[in-house]
Design an enzyme around this catalytic site. Sequence first.
Site, short mmCIF file in Angstrom:
data_model
loop_
_atom_site.label_atom_id
_atom_site.label_comp_id
_atom_site.label_asym_id
_atom_site.label_seq_id
_atom_site.Cartn_x
_atom_site.Cartn_y
_atom_site.Cartn_z
N GLU A 40 0.82 -1.21 0.00
CA GLU A 40 0.00 0.00 0.00
C GLU A 40 0.86 1.26 0.00
O GLU A 40 0.53 2.26 -0.66
CB GLU A 40 -0.93 0.01 1.21
CG GLU A 40 -1.89 -1.18 1.28
CD GLU A 40 -1.34 -2.34 2.10
OE1 GLU A 40 -2.13 -2.97 2.82
OE2 GLU A 40 -0.12 -2.62 2.01
N CYS A 74 -0.33 0.29 7.61
CA CYS A 74 -0.84 0.71 6.30
C CYS A 74 -2.26 1.25 6.39
O CYS A 74 -2.65 2.13 5.62
CB CYS A 74 -0.80 -0.46 5.32
SG CYS A 74 0.89 -0.95 4.90
N ARG A 179 13.00 -23.92 -4.73
CA ARG A 179 13.74 -23.66 -3.48
C ARG A 179 13.71 -22.18 -3.11
O ARG A 179 13.53 -21.83 -1.93
CB ARG A 179 15.19 -24.13 -3.61
CG ARG A 179 15.35 -25.65 -3.54
CD ARG A 179 16.82 -26.04 -3.63
NE ARG A 179 17.00 -27.48 -3.54
CZ ARG A 179 18.19 -28.08 -3.58
NH1 ARG A 179 19.30 -27.36 -3.71
NH2 ARG A 179 18.27 -29.39 -3.50
N ASP A 195 24.62 -38.06 -0.19
CA ASP A 195 24.77 -37.05 -1.24
C ASP A 195 25.68 -35.88 -0.87
O ASP A 195 26.11 -35.14 -1.75
CB ASP A 195 23.40 -36.48 -1.62
CG ASP A 195 22.47 -37.55 -2.19
OD1 ASP A 195 22.95 -38.66 -2.48
OD2 ASP A 195 21.27 -37.26 -2.34
#
Length: 336
Positions: A40, A74, A179, A195
């Site tokens: 806003e 706002c 991601r 891994d």
Amino acid sequence: MAKNGFGFTYPNPLVGSVIVFNNKIIGEGWHKKAGEPHAEVNAINSVKDKSLLKQATIYVNLEPCSHYGKTPPCANLIVENGIKKVVIGSMDSNSKVSGKGILHLQNNGCDVIVGVLEQECLNLNKRFFTFHNKKRPFIILKWAETQDGFIDKLRDSTSENLPNWISNAYSQQLVHKMRVEEQAILVGTNTALNDNPKLNARNWFGLDLVRIVLDKSLKIPSHYNLLDGSLKTIFITEKVPYKSLNENTYFEQIDFNKNFAEQICDVLYNHEIQSVIIEGGAQTLKTFIAENLWDEAHVFVGNTKFEKGIKSPELKKTPNEIRKISDDALKIYKNY
């Protein structure tokens, strides 16, 4: 417009705003990053002739805030600028707002309409609403499986600590895009050991995620990427070391023998994590499925076969959507 903030606004929601005078857009803006001006504010600041605001309508997909945080409210700004008509997509379920912004506008003479394209607005901020309404992050399960239903090859002591790629390069790039849109990523012990992943965003522009690692007995060696201190990393374990290796590494203790997934959600909620991608391993994914603690599942089916290995998880549901990514298929399941 609100979607432009994907991945940058956490812990704030995605918000866009448009200001209209005589059926013409005279101002627009979106929330770009937590701590920076809200949608806003950016929309009002973009209006060249501020005298038009008193006859204008402001549209915003989420209820304007009414409290002082890193930025002023706002709702106050809208009133101060004399805007008398406000169209809101959905209410804000954050207890700090939750109707207070709408009430402030109404008490100051604004004509407020709420619920326009409400379902679309709720879906846009599904992560934010899940976090505040269910007191847990929005959970995305993600894995790649072969044509014959395996998630990985069988490993032994001679196997290299590298991924066995199933999906193609385009799918892998899409994963990196996923991601940067989420706040955290979680892997199990075996995935981390097999891994040695970095779990960062390398192939798409955006912020890196918080890394979550399940390591019940603290098996992961200190020289592995997940302990390099480069990113905030939370280890979920049964035994907490006396001291952390670096300021970016945290250890959280849970009981692995009961309500496993639920306890993890509690840890992530306490760290104010609104969304998490769970990338493995198979047992971790199966546990979240068994406890029915997931919102979406993204399953990449590669154009390859292993013939034997670790079986992929099963979802007893029909995919809501199937996309082709070159010779891969992406199946998307929704649990809401």
